[in-house]
Design an enzyme around this catalytic site. Structure first.
Site, PDB file in Angstrom:
ATOM      1  N   ASP A  36      -3.534  -3.950 -10.559  1.00  0.00           N
ATOM      2  CA  ASP A  36      -2.508  -2.944 -10.245  1.00  0.00           C
ATOM      3  C   ASP A  36      -3.134  -1.849  -9.375  1.00  0.00           C
ATOM      4  O   ASP A  36      -4.355  -1.798  -9.211  1.00  0.00           O
ATOM      5  CB  ASP A  36      -2.009  -2.366 -11.587  1.00  0.00           C
ATOM      6  CG  ASP A  36      -0.821  -1.422 -11.427  1.00  0.00           C
ATOM      7  OD1 ASP A  36      -0.093  -1.539 -10.432  1.00  0.00           O
ATOM      8  OD2 ASP A  36      -0.626  -0.570 -12.322  1.00  0.00           O
TER       9      ASP A  36
ATOM     10  N   GLU B 112      -3.222  -0.575  -3.771  1.00  0.00           N
ATOM     11  CA  GLU B 112      -2.742  -0.363  -2.374  1.00  0.00           C
ATOM     12  C   GLU B 112      -3.809   0.285  -1.507  1.00  0.00           C
ATOM     13  O   GLU B 112      -3.809  -0.016  -0.304  1.00  0.00           O
ATOM     14  CB  GLU B 112      -1.471   0.492  -2.399  1.00  0.00           C
ATOM     15  CG  GLU B 112      -0.268  -0.213  -3.001  1.00  0.00           C
ATOM     16  CD  GLU B 112      -0.376  -0.403  -4.517  1.00  0.00           C
ATOM     17  OE1 GLU B 112      -1.013   0.430  -5.164  1.00  0.00           O
ATOM     18  OE2 GLU B 112       0.145  -1.406  -5.020  1.00  0.00           O
TER      19      GLU B 112
ATOM     20  N   ASP C 114       7.167  -1.557  -9.192  1.00  0.00           N
ATOM     21  CA  ASP C 114       7.999  -0.737 -10.065  1.00  0.00           C
ATOM     22  C   ASP C 114       9.451  -0.674  -9.630  1.00  0.00           C
ATOM     23  O   ASP C 114       9.902   0.296  -9.040  1.00  0.00           O
ATOM     24  CB  ASP C 114       7.417   0.676 -10.154  1.00  0.00           C
ATOM     25  CG  ASP C 114       6.022   0.654 -10.765  1.00  0.00           C
ATOM     26  OD1 ASP C 114       5.655  -0.379 -11.359  1.00  0.00           O
ATOM     27  OD2 ASP C 114       5.309   1.662 -10.648  1.00  0.00           O
TER      28      ASP C 114
HETATM   29  O1  MIG Z   1       2.109   3.944 -11.979  1.00  0.00           O
HETATM   30  O2  MIG Z   1      -0.366   0.643 -15.623  1.00  0.00           O
HETATM   31  O3  MIG Z   1       3.372  -1.178 -11.358  1.00  0.00           O
HETATM   32  O4  MIG Z   1       3.530  -2.352 -13.880  1.00  0.00           O
HETATM   33  O5  MIG Z   1       2.872  -0.781 -16.089  1.00  0.00           O
HETATM   34  C1  MIG Z   1       1.824   3.408 -13.215  1.00  0.00           C
HETATM   35  C2  MIG Z   1       0.850   1.289 -15.753  1.00  0.00           C
HETATM   36  C3  MIG Z   1       0.737   2.381 -13.112  1.00  0.00           C
HETATM   37  C4  MIG Z   1       2.120   0.633 -12.266  1.00  0.00           C
HETATM   38  C5  MIG Z   1       2.517  -0.793 -12.411  1.00  0.00           C
HETATM   39  C6  MIG Z   1       3.173  -1.010 -13.741  1.00  0.00           C
HETATM   40  C7  MIG Z   1       2.227  -0.603 -14.843  1.00  0.00           C
HETATM   41  C8  MIG Z   1       1.821   0.850 -14.660  1.00  0.00           C
HETATM   42  N1  MIG Z   1       1.237   1.052 -13.343  1.00  0.00           N
END
Ligand code: MIG
Length: 784
Positions: free
Chosen positions: A403, A406, A477
């Site tokens: 995650d 980017e 998200d």
């Molecule tokens: O901005 O790890 O897209 O799936 O649950 C929050 C917490 C950071 C973004 C991910 C989301 C995940 C969340 N993360």
């Protein structure tokens, strides 16, 4: 920028051009694929997407014409003109794609954007010009597909987009220019003409698909090389095959990754995870995977466990495993800046982190507070990251969810001048940003492969072209909005048309509070989405299948069970995709591209070639129009037959997702199971429909790479409908222990007799079908 052609020369598969002001070259990759290149930054390709450029140019000729140099391959004519304008024709001279010979003329935005902004409106900027710009002519009826995970609709015509991996948690709407992924590839479809363009440039890039002017579309970038591929072919399938030959195919995953997955931010402590696991089984919901979000870590330090929440993670994970649950853990790129924390210390010591322009480790803020960012463009840093996966695997983790790559950061975006080693070609964030997640996924994949010897399961949010080789993706998200349910269909379809077959959305929606009805409809799409994961944000209401009412629970159960029955069909699609580049979820236009009615269908899709899904995407709606393409289609629920090329009206109460099966289909099903491996499947169910068809079914151990050495079995079922129905069963390859029996469900009732290899077979009569069991050997079934 280029001026007139001064000279040209031919070397192997390339034609080099010297223009008045610059140089360029045309490279024949194969007769259908041409690369257009100018070394504006590096002398040669420097691709993150294409790791193995396979050359099969065949024979081609080069000839000087009046106003151009003409290159002819076995299938294409390419004309290179002054100013490095390049035009493409098929071998009969029919135009495919031509450069626009004039300069851009954007429409005018009247009024003052800055005044609007004072009130809080977002105003579109006037269009800019870009360092690199390729402008192509529009002829009129073009449709554009692909471009990865962009918002909006299936056809991208009339919109403009940017490639700059972006994590913006506000609701994803059509005005978003970019989301998490940069897949600079699109397909252009015109009447009797189709081709693809892959603009292999990792800098921020721009795609205007005929928005600013109806005479042209263009793509461009801030920097980097001029480096794009023109991909010709006879149909969209050809284009996808060629594109994925360049950037890679979505590989066959472990079969359990295709099961249902339950997630939430976040299941912790251990007792909560166990509670969820117990509830899933108690409620009779098949499920293979539970995800652990950031809360399992100690102070959000990657590759650690919070011991107060998970005192013995190994034990917890092995107990879950006994009940069929595989655990996937999230791993972010940001490493907490904390002396004494092993990952930070090792990375610092070895200079594995990105630095600022003065060479000091660059610091920004993410979940752990001050954090540093691994320089995944560095081979050594990638190897180190790959080795770190071992820590998770040893704990019993079955897959890694990447995650925030980017990369996302809380103290403003990473500045342009953050430095990356880039395999010896030092560069800055502008060049690496769009491939940061890609390189992280690659490292993760390689680590899991090295330490588990199974097919790695990696999920990533950020991606570039080619990431499909390493990772499955989800669309980030989304929100529990009906609009996001609607948008998930074209989004996933375009991801599929961009090479990313293994994709999915957060079922039920991530942010905002879901409703029972919305989840009921979402699970009906999720059932046909390769990555099938219910996930939601912290502090939203519970969203598990049982979190609403009994009806919602039973609808979830119904569709999750359907998914488990369809697993062999889905697995066949993935296996097939590894060879063809074809996605699992397909827009109708992929198989019926000459039918004008399907070019813009946003609310139906094909699940492989045989199953058409027409989900309900609006609250309160319980009927819809379904367009059926050419052929004969059978309503999956009622077994009613419909002629194609017509619109049918389908009643769809809350528990019905309209599903149609193509005539002649042979759909393999598994018996019910709570998770993959719960039972050893000895009997394959064959759900067979009247008509002619052929189907290949693939079988292997479902987890290792042994299939690459021939350890798989392949069955071929061929069906012919005449006065009698004949089904021939052949075993085309025998490398893995097969089934003992086939249970045939034949969807027709007026049956007198069933023969298998000339012997009579007893059958039972159902309401819409007959059923019988035969040994799983080669032979011929005759149904009269
Ligand atoms: O901005 O790890 O897209 O799936 O649950 C929050 C917490 C950071 C973004 C991910 C989301 C995940 C969340 N993360």
């Amino acid at each position: 920028m280029f001026g007139k052609i001064k000279s040209y020369s031919i070397e192997e598969n390339k034609v080099f051009f010297v223009f008045e002001e610059n140089v360029g070259r045309i490279e024949v990759i194969n007769p259908w694929v041409i690369n257009i290149f100018s070394p504006l930054k590096y002398n040669d390709h420097y691709s993150r997407a294409i790791e193995n450029l396979e050359l099969q140019p065949g024979s081609f000729t080069v000839e000087e014409k009046n106003c151009c140099v003409e290159i002819r391959t076995e299938t294409l004519i390419v004309r290179v003109c002054d100013n490095f304008k390049v035009n493409f024709y098929d071998k009969n001279g029919t135009k495919l794609c031509e450069d626009y010979e004039f300069t851009r003329e954007p429409f005018i935005r009247r009024g003052y954007g800055n005044i609007l902004e004072e009130e809080g409106h977002k105003s579109e900027k006037n269009s800019d010009s870009h360092k690199i710009e390729i402008i192509k002519r529009l002829y009129g009826d073009e449709k554009f597909y692909g471009l990865g995970d962009k918002t909006g609709h299936l056809n991208k015509r009339g919109y403009s987009y940017e490639m700059w991996n972006t994590d913006d948690p506000s609701p994803h709407v059509e005005s978003y220019k970019s989301l998490y992924k940069s897949i600079p590839f699109f397909i252009t479809l015109r009447e009797n003409c189709v081709f693809g363009i892959f603009f292999d440039n990792t800098y921020k890039s721009y795609f205007d698909m005929g928005k600013e002017n109806e005479n042209y579309y263009y793509f461009g970038a801030d920097d980097g090389n001029l480096d794009y591929y023109f991909i010709g072919g006879n149909n969209i399938r050809d284009i996808l095959l060629s594109y994925t030959n360049l950037t890679g195919k979505t590989p066959l995953p472990q079969i359990w990754t295709l099961g249902y997955q339950q997630s939430r931010w976040g299941y912790a402590p251990e007792s909560r995870v166990k509670e969820i696991a117990e509830e899933i089984r108690k409620k009779d919901i098949p499920c293979d995977v539970i995800h652990l979000d950031i809360d399992y870590m100690d102070k959000y330090k990657v590759f650690t466990w919070d011991k107060s929440r998970f005192p013995d993670e190994k034990k917890t994970l092995s107990e879950l495993k006994q009940d069929g649950f595989k655990v996937v853990t999230i791993i972010d790129p940001g490493v907490k800046k904390e002396t004494g924390y092993e990952i930070y210390d090792r990375g610092l010591e070895n200079k594995y982190f990105a630095t600022d322009k003065d060479g000091l480790t660059y610091v920004n803020k993410v979940w752990p507070g001050d954090a540093v960012f691994p320089d995944f463009s560095q081979i050594k840093a990638r190897t180190w990251w790959a080795d770190n996966q071992k820590l998770m695997l040893e704990a019993g983790v079955a897959g890694i969810w990447n995650d925030m790559n980017e990369p996302a950061s809380f103290n403003g975006p990473l500045p342009d001048d953050v430095q990356f080693e880039n395999e010896g070609r030092n560069t800055n964030h502008r060049e690496i940003h769009n491939v940061y997640g890609h390189l992280m996924s690659k490292a993760t994949y390689e680590g899991i492969k090295k330490y588990s010897s199974k097919r790695p399961f990696v999920i990533t949010r950020a991606a570039y072209a080619g990431t499909q080789k390493y990772s499955t993706v989800w669309t980030g998200d989304n929100q529990s909005f009906w609009e996001h349910l609607r948008m998930s269909v074209p989004m996933l379809l375009n991801l599929g048309l961009s090479g990313f077959s293994f994709c999915g959305t957060d079922v039920g929606g991530f942010s905002f509070d879901c409703t029972g009805e919305l989840l009921s409809r979402w699970v009906q799409i999720g059932c046909f989405t390769p990555l099938f994961r219910n996930h939601s944000c912290a502090h939203t209401r519970d969203q598990e299948p049982w979190a609403f009412d009994e009806e919602t629970l039973s609808i979830n159960r119904k569709y999750i069970k359907l998914r488990y029955r369809l697993l062999p069909y889905l697995y066949d699609l993935m296996w097939n995709g590894e060879n063809t580049g074809l996605p699992v979820m397909r827009p109708l236009v992929l198989h019926y591209e000459h039918d004008n009615n399907v070019k813009e269908i946003n609310d139906e899709f094909l699940f492989g070639e045989n199953i058409l899904v027409a989900p309900i995407l609006e609250q309160g709606k319980n009927f819809r129009a379904v367009y059926l393409p050419e052929g004969q289609w059978i309503d999956y629920w009622t077994k009613e037959k419909y002629k194609g090329k017509q619109i049918v009206l389908k009643e769809a109460p809350i528990d019905i997702c309209p599903i149609y099966i193509k005539q002649g289909s042979i759909i393999p099903n598994y018996p019910d199971q709570n998770y993959i491996g719960e039972i050893k499947v000895k009997e394959l169910i064959l759900d067979i429909y009247e008509g002619n068809g052929i189907y290949s079914h693939y079988l292997d151990d479902g987890e290792s790479f042994n299939y690459k050495n021939g350890e798989y079995s392949l069955y071929e079922f061929k069906k012919v409908s005449n006065a009698e129905e004949v089904i021939q069963i052949r075993k085309v390859h025998t490398g893995f222990e097969g089934y003992e029996t086939f249970k045939v469900i034949f969807n027709k009732i007026a049956v007198n007799e069933v023969l298998f290899n000339d012997k009579k077979v007893e059958f039972t009569q159902g309401s819409n079908s007959i059923e019988f069991i035969i040994p799983a050997v080669e032979g011929t079934i005759i149904i009269r």
